[in-house]
Write a protein that holds these residues in place. Structure first.
Motif, PDB file in Angstrom:
ATOM      1  N   ASP A 245       4.117 -33.631 -49.622  1.00 23.39           N
ATOM      2  CA  ASP A 245       5.268 -33.784 -48.739  1.00 23.39           C
ATOM      3  C   ASP A 245       6.573 -33.835 -49.513  1.00 23.39           C
ATOM      4  OD1 ASP A 245       3.605 -33.673 -46.591  1.00 23.39           O
ATOM      5  OD2 ASP A 245       3.606 -35.827 -46.189  1.00 23.39           O
ATOM      6  N   GLN A 246       6.503 -34.036 -50.839  1.00 27.65           N
ATOM      7  CA  GLN A 246       7.704 -33.983 -51.675  1.00 27.65           C
ATOM      8  C   GLN A 246       8.389 -32.619 -51.558  1.00 27.65           C
ATOM      9  OE1 GLN A 246       9.165 -36.405 -53.717  1.00 27.65           O
ATOM     10  NE2 GLN A 246       7.774 -37.731 -52.585  1.00 27.65           N
ATOM     11  N   LEU A 247       7.600 -31.572 -51.273  1.00 28.46           N
ATOM     12  CA  LEU A 247       8.170 -30.229 -51.135  1.00 28.46           C
ATOM     13  C   LEU A 247       9.196 -30.163 -50.005  1.00 28.46           C
ATOM     14  CD1 LEU A 247       4.948 -28.091 -51.644  1.00 28.46           C
ATOM     15  CD2 LEU A 247       6.946 -28.109 -53.137  1.00 28.46           C
ATOM     16  N   PHE A 248       9.009 -30.988 -48.972  1.00 31.68           N
ATOM     17  CA  PHE A 248       9.922 -30.936 -47.825  1.00 31.68           C
ATOM     18  C   PHE A 248      11.315 -31.463 -48.155  1.00 31.68           C
ATOM     19  CE2 PHE A 248       5.799 -31.089 -45.404  1.00 31.68           C
ATOM     20  CZ  PHE A 248       5.850 -29.761 -45.012  1.00 31.68           C
ATOM     21  N   ALA A 249      11.491 -32.048 -49.329  1.00 32.81           N
ATOM     22  CA  ALA A 249      12.815 -32.506 -49.755  1.00 32.81           C
ATOM     23  C   ALA A 249      13.642 -31.374 -50.367  1.00 32.81           C
ATOM     24  CB  ALA A 249      12.673 -33.647 -50.757  1.00 32.81           C
ATOM     25  N   VAL A 250      13.020 -30.223 -50.621  1.00 31.37           N
ATOM     26  CA  VAL A 250      13.722 -29.128 -51.295  1.00 31.37           C
ATOM     27  C   VAL A 250      14.887 -28.557 -50.480  1.00 31.37           C
ATOM     28  CG1 VAL A 250      13.456 -26.776 -52.200  1.00 31.37           C
ATOM     29  CG2 VAL A 250      11.810 -28.546 -52.816  1.00 31.37           C
ATOM     30  N   PRO A 251      14.759 -28.327 -49.162  1.00 33.93           N
ATOM     31  CA  PRO A 251      15.912 -27.763 -48.443  1.00 33.93           C
ATOM     32  C   PRO A 251      17.189 -28.603 -48.562  1.00 33.93           C
ATOM     33  CG  PRO A 251      13.952 -27.497 -47.116  1.00 33.93           C
ATOM     34  CD  PRO A 251      13.570 -28.375 -48.287  1.00 33.93           C
ATOM     35  N   SER A 252      17.082 -29.921 -48.473  1.00 35.42           N
ATOM     36  CA  SER A 252      18.298 -30.730 -48.629  1.00 35.42           C
ATOM     37  C   SER A 252      18.733 -30.759 -50.098  1.00 35.42           C
ATOM     38  CB  SER A 252      18.105 -32.149 -48.085  1.00 35.42           C
ATOM     39  OG  SER A 252      17.139 -32.842 -48.825  1.00 35.42           O
ATOM     40  N   ALA A 253      17.781 -30.748 -51.021  1.00 34.25           N
ATOM     41  CA  ALA A 253      18.130 -30.693 -52.445  1.00 34.25           C
ATOM     42  C   ALA A 253      18.832 -29.378 -52.770  1.00 34.25           C
ATOM     43  CB  ALA A 253      16.876 -30.858 -53.303  1.00 34.25           C
ATOM     44  N   ALA A 254      18.477 -28.305 -52.070  1.00 32.31           N
ATOM     45  CA  ALA A 254      19.124 -27.008 -52.298  1.00 32.31           C
ATOM     46  C   ALA A 254      20.611 -27.078 -51.970  1.00 32.31           C
ATOM     47  CB  ALA A 254      18.445 -25.924 -51.464  1.00 32.31           C
ATOM     48  N   LEU A 255      20.965 -27.833 -50.937  1.00 34.64           N
ATOM     49  CA  LEU A 255      22.385 -28.009 -50.593  1.00 34.64           C
ATOM     50  C   LEU A 255      23.114 -28.770 -51.698  1.00 34.64           C
ATOM     51  CD1 LEU A 255      22.003 -28.905 -46.811  1.00 34.64           C
ATOM     52  CD2 LEU A 255      22.697 -26.699 -47.799  1.00 34.64           C
ATOM     53  N   THR A 256      22.479 -29.811 -52.205  1.00 33.66           N
ATOM     54  CA  THR A 256      23.064 -30.578 -53.313  1.00 33.66           C
ATOM     55  C   THR A 256      23.225 -29.699 -54.543  1.00 33.66           C
ATOM     56  OG1 THR A 256      22.008 -32.595 -52.483  1.00 33.66           O
ATOM     57  CG2 THR A 256      22.751 -32.618 -54.775  1.00 33.66           C
ATOM     58  N   LEU A 257      22.194 -28.902 -54.827  1.00 31.76           N
ATOM     59  CA  LEU A 257      22.222 -28.017 -55.989  1.00 31.76           C
ATOM     60  C   LEU A 257      23.358 -26.999 -55.872  1.00 31.76           C
ATOM     61  CD1 LEU A 257      20.812 -27.221 -58.632  1.00 31.76           C
ATOM     62  CD2 LEU A 257      19.340 -25.725 -57.287  1.00 31.76           C
ATOM     63  N   GLN A 258      23.540 -26.431 -54.689  1.00 27.45           N
ATOM     64  CA  GLN A 258      24.605 -25.457 -54.495  1.00 27.45           C
ATOM     65  C   GLN A 258      25.975 -26.101 -54.703  1.00 27.45           C
ATOM     66  OE1 GLN A 258      24.488 -23.343 -50.780  1.00 27.45           O
ATOM     67  NE2 GLN A 258      26.300 -22.150 -51.247  1.00 27.45           N
ATOM     68  N   ALA A 259      26.161 -27.296 -54.151  1.00 26.68           N
ATOM     69  CA  ALA A 259      27.451 -27.980 -54.297  1.00 26.68           C
ATOM     70  C   ALA A 259      27.727 -28.348 -55.751  1.00 26.68           C
ATOM     71  CB  ALA A 259      27.481 -29.230 -53.421  1.00 26.68           C
ATOM     72  N   ALA A 260      26.698 -28.737 -56.499  1.00 34.40           N
ATOM     73  CA  ALA A 260      26.885 -29.211 -57.876  1.00 34.40           C
ATOM     74  C   ALA A 260      26.964 -28.085 -58.905  1.00 34.40           C
ATOM     75  CB  ALA A 260      25.755 -30.166 -58.251  1.00 34.40           C
ATOM     76  N   THR A 261      26.231 -26.975 -58.658  1.00 28.09           N
ATOM     77  CA  THR A 261      26.115 -25.952 -59.701  1.00 28.09           C
ATOM     78  C   THR A 261      26.412 -24.536 -59.239  1.00 28.09           C
ATOM     79  OG1 THR A 261      23.764 -25.568 -59.256  1.00 28.09           O
ATOM     80  CG2 THR A 261      24.310 -27.304 -60.853  1.00 28.09           C
ATOM     81  N   GLY A 262      26.478 -24.285 -57.936  1.00 26.63           N
ATOM     82  CA  GLY A 262      26.700 -22.933 -57.437  1.00 26.63           C
ATOM     83  C   GLY A 262      25.430 -22.117 -57.284  1.00 26.63           C
ATOM     84  N   PHE A 263      24.265 -22.682 -57.599  1.00 24.00           N
ATOM     85  CA  PHE A 263      23.006 -21.956 -57.442  1.00 24.00           C
ATOM     86  C   PHE A 263      22.540 -22.035 -55.991  1.00 24.00           C
ATOM     87  CE2 PHE A 263      22.997 -22.181 -61.975  1.00 24.00           C
ATOM     88  CZ  PHE A 263      22.251 -21.088 -62.384  1.00 24.00           C
ATOM     89  N   THR A 264      22.168 -20.883 -55.428  1.00 23.79           N
ATOM     90  CA  THR A 264      21.706 -20.820 -54.043  1.00 23.79           C
ATOM     91  C   THR A 264      20.273 -20.300 -54.001  1.00 23.79           C
ATOM     92  OG1 THR A 264      22.608 -18.584 -53.798  1.00 23.79           O
ATOM     93  CG2 THR A 264      24.038 -20.432 -53.124  1.00 23.79           C
ATOM     94  N   PRO A 265      19.523 -20.659 -52.968  1.00 23.98           N
ATOM     95  CA  PRO A 265      18.140 -20.197 -52.862  1.00 23.98           C
ATOM     96  C   PRO A 265      18.059 -18.672 -52.744  1.00 23.98           C
ATOM     97  CG  PRO A 265      18.570 -21.978 -51.315  1.00 23.98           C
ATOM     98  CD  PRO A 265      19.891 -21.567 -51.881  1.00 23.98           C
ATOM     99  N   THR A 266      17.022 -18.110 -53.323  1.00 26.59           N
ATOM    100  CA  THR A 266      16.785 -16.663 -53.240  1.00 26.59           C
ATOM    101  C   THR A 266      15.872 -16.312 -52.074  1.00 26.59           C
ATOM    102  OG1 THR A 266      14.851 -16.772 -54.689  1.00 26.59           O
ATOM    103  CG2 THR A 266      17.005 -16.381 -55.742  1.00 26.59           C
ATOM    104  N   GLY A 267      15.186 -17.314 -51.511  1.00 24.02           N
ATOM    105  CA  GLY A 267      14.205 -17.048 -50.466  1.00 24.02           C
ATOM    106  C   GLY A 267      12.841 -16.695 -51.021  1.00 24.02           C
ATOM    107  N   ARG A 268      12.693 -16.800 -52.313  1.00 27.61           N
ATOM    108  CA  ARG A 268      11.417 -16.466 -52.949  1.00 27.61           C
ATOM    109  C   ARG A 268      10.833 -17.709 -53.624  1.00 27.61           C
ATOM    110  NH1 ARG A 268      10.632 -11.005 -54.700  1.00 27.61           N
ATOM    111  NH2 ARG A 268      10.153 -11.761 -56.779  1.00 27.61           N
TER     112      ARG A 268
END
Length: 197
Positions: free
Chosen positions: A19-42
């Motif tokens: 269930d830790q995997l389900f934290a990734v979508p919100s972490a992706a928002l944090t990652l984008q704000a902090a570093t500019g990296f966005t999900p590739t969908g892969r």
């Protein structure tokens, strides 16, 4: 844990918490704000292949489940083997559907675990890219199944197998409140050429 284990310094292995995997979508928002990296969908799941009919049937069940939407435009999953003999399953979604990708990766891990193949699961990864970077740097959040933790993997652009350690530590700092990040840096294994990266 028994007294002998405590004396000898042994500890119980961490139970996987998929269930830790389900934290990734919100972490992706944090990652984008902090570093500019966005999900590739892969994203992908890596496991040690097993010979036998039971595992082959389970692999086909996974393919059937994840390919159910291909008639409606979904992208079929791909299986491949790396140079070390590990099997990779690559799942693809639109870049803005991180939740759907995570659901697929969770389903694969769960099916393998419930089918008795949990000990063969190694990791799952979710790919990110920095579109603003001229080199198009990539990054992966890698989930270690046996540890129940994540770590960032950032290969440097080019053919040389070198990592951007500074970026990895920056990502660790940015996501420390969002994900259970692996504290032991020696477990931040490189996943060169992993599908989805």
């Amino acid at each position: 844990m028994g007294l002998l284990d405590a004396i000898l310094g042994r500890s119980k292995p961490v139970r996987p918490d998929l269930d830790q995997l389900f934290a990734v979508p919100s972490a992706a928002l944090t990652l984008q704000a902090a570093t500019g990296f966005t999900p590739t969908g892969r994203g992908s799941v890596c496991f040690a292949g097993v010979e036998g009919g039971g595992f082959a049937r389970l692999q086909e069940d996974v393919r059937e489940l994840l390919d159910a939407d291909t008639e409606r435009g979904g992208i079929p999953v791909e299986f491949s083997r790396d140079a070390y003999g590990y099997t990779w399953l690559l799942a693809s979604h639109p870049a803005d559907d991180t939740a759907g990708l995570v659901n697929d990766l969770h389903a694969v891990n769960t099916m393998l675990q419930d089918g008795g193949f949990g000990p063969h699961l190694l990791c799952s990864l979710i790919g990110f890219r920095n579109a603003e970077d001229a080199d198009g740097r990539s990054l992966a959040l890698v989930y270690l199944y046996k540890r129940g933790t994540f770590y960032p993997f950032a290969p440097l652009p080019g053919d040389a197998e070198k990592r951007d350690n500074q970026l990895e530590l920056q990502v660790r700092g940015a996501l420390g409140d969002d994900l259970r990040v692996e504290k032991d840096l020696s477990r931040w294994f490189p996943v060169w050429g992993a599908p989805g990266l």
